[in-house]
Design an enzyme around this catalytic site. Sequence first.
Site, PDB file in Angstrom:
ATOM      1  N   LYS A 163      53.522  61.842  32.057  1.00  0.00           N
ATOM      2  CA  LYS A 163      54.385  60.417  32.131  1.00  0.00           C
ATOM      3  C   LYS A 163      55.531  60.726  33.019  1.00  0.00           C
ATOM      4  O   LYS A 163      56.229  61.483  32.955  1.00  0.00           O
ATOM      5  CB  LYS A 163      54.613  59.846  30.826  1.00  0.00           C
TER       6      LYS A 163
ATOM      7  N   ARG B 169      50.053  40.213  14.683  1.00  0.00           N
ATOM      8  CA  ARG B 169      49.198  41.534  13.941  1.00  0.00           C
ATOM      9  C   ARG B 169      49.454  41.617  12.685  1.00  0.00           C
ATOM     10  O   ARG B 169      48.417  42.433  12.083  1.00  0.00           O
ATOM     11  CB  ARG B 169      49.402  42.673  15.020  1.00  0.00           C
TER      12      ARG B 169
ATOM     13  N   GLU C  58      51.751  47.586  13.425  1.00  0.00           N
ATOM     14  CA  GLU C  58      52.492  46.781  12.756  1.00  0.00           C
ATOM     15  C   GLU C  58      52.145  46.299  11.370  1.00  0.00           C
ATOM     16  O   GLU C  58      52.882  46.033  10.346  1.00  0.00           O
ATOM     17  CB  GLU C  58      52.466  45.149  13.474  1.00  0.00           C
TER      18      GLU C  58
END
Length: 644
Positions: A290, A404, A376
């Site tokens: 990354k 969600r 979640e």
Amino acid sequence: MALLERITGPRDLRDLTNDQLVTLAQEIRASLIANVSRTGGHLGPNLGAVELTIALHRVFDSPRDPLIFDTGHQSYVHKMLTGRQHRFDTLRKPGGLSGYPSRAESEHDWVESSHASSALSWAEGMAKGFALKGEPRTVVAIVGDGSLTGGMTWEALNNIAVEPDLRLVIVVNDNGRSYNPTIGGLATRLHGLGQQLSAIRTDRRYERALARIKRWVNRTPVVGEPAYDLMHGFKAGVKDVLAPQGMYSDLGIKYLGPIDGHDLKSLELAFEQAKQFDGGPVIVHAITQKGRGFAAAEQHEEDRFHAVGPIDQVTGEPLTTSSARTWTQAFGDELARIGATDDRVVAITAAMLHPTGLTRFAKHFPERTFDVGIAEQHAVASAAGLARAGLHPVVAIYATFLNRAFDQLLMDVALHGEGVTFVLDRAGITGPDGASHHGMWDLALLGLVPGLRLAVPRDEQRLQEALQACVRIDDGPSAIRFSKDPLPAALRPVRHEDGLDVLVEHGDPRVLVVGWGQFATMAVEVGNRLAQQGIGVRVVDPVWALPTPKALIAQAGAHDLVLTIEDGGLAGGLGSRLAQECRLAGVRADVREFGIPQRFIDHGTRAGILDDLCLTAQQLARLATETVLAGDPEPAPDQADQRG
């Protein structure tokens, strides 16, 4: 002429030499840094996905072979290679390129995957659909940046495992932020060996040889079956030691990797093997870095410049700094203060520890802070369990992600009467991230939950008071919502009356203006403008939005006109809830709701979007004045559905 400028689509990549491909990758990184430094956006994930995306477009035939990005913020390079490079200076700007895949932009964007962990479900369904239609397409899902921590990913894998004929390639973009670092380190060290094993495993001759050996050994009298079991167990054990692929092979899904995600030759070889394998789904595990190619990002250990605002493209330093205090900071400070005096309070987040303001709490109380990843549903059900054990969980998530976990809020927390507090950051119109990230659905969802208590504070003092009150509620769910804006100045009430803060009172009030949260500031300005026109007005902040205060219902019936202003969706919102409560109570009230229309709102600046929706004090005051003085004129187009 730069190579990148000559790329109008994926086909242009296929005639490039190896040296040209290396140059192209360098140009892409330079362009990403230059453009995203000006516009802001998801820089780190895309710097890490350059070679991966080039290789995908050289091997697969997009758009015939769909590429599905999960999460969608890692698709910038894909956009560059599919004819949108010349528009990259408009990224995340009004009318410009979206920061996520967009079907309106290109036929190469199949799924607008801006929430995590859904790509494998899309891919499985599409691959199955193409198979049923007899279309020999390969569907490719690129999964990374934490998406594998989401439960939907594993639900999809469970079903993919029983679909042996799917033409499906799953690319795991492992950048050290989607797997546990230990597993990522193992994968990197075993890169070379993993490649060799993978090439053998997807060779059709290998599969045929295994089948013959199995038949031959099993025919051996007495010892045949035990011998095969021993051989199979030994093979599985060796593979589990040599490569992090046991869980995939146990599912019956072929595994290629780990691959150096910045080695174009290795990537292309792996993708070609996966594409040509006709024995079902294949996982390609690529190790990427990354922030690769930007020293400032590589050295930023916290998040490798996952998402940035405008920055210096050399140093990575922010170009604009603000000393303005934010809602997030105020929440984080107050939660840490409460945590110091109440050891029942624990904090839960879903891969958003820093963005939701939990850093300070986590620093002081690490054993009471739980980051569950992009999960979640688990976060909320786990919070119910913590509450049942005698603690008081505070679940801090973005308002848009509450969608969600609604079932868990309703059935695990509310049905069981568990004391869990939800703190919803980025509520209302958020701006540059677009339709999927505007927090405009939470009010409608929260309003469906029996017994839920909701505070929408207008300033820092009310936020502190609301949080203190919520952590004392142990017989059901409570919630607090606020936007990503800086904190507004404190609004002192004229008086406090039956649970309502009266903020403005002028003359003999004919109009009642109700402003929730920071829109109370806008409501005050609307009230002042009406007063300048000689219209009697009262402006109130209900402080607690749900359940609807009885005093607010009574006030609504005592005025000729009621204007409600909220930073949320109108259908099922607080204004419509007030109108409904008035009807149920037999109170006659002319309630006109103003908020976000029930449609998907594109990206832009928050101020610009609110202006387009006629959600400014000037526009609302004009509409109210015309309503009072001219007998209900035609409403503005974007507010037409708000005035029944």
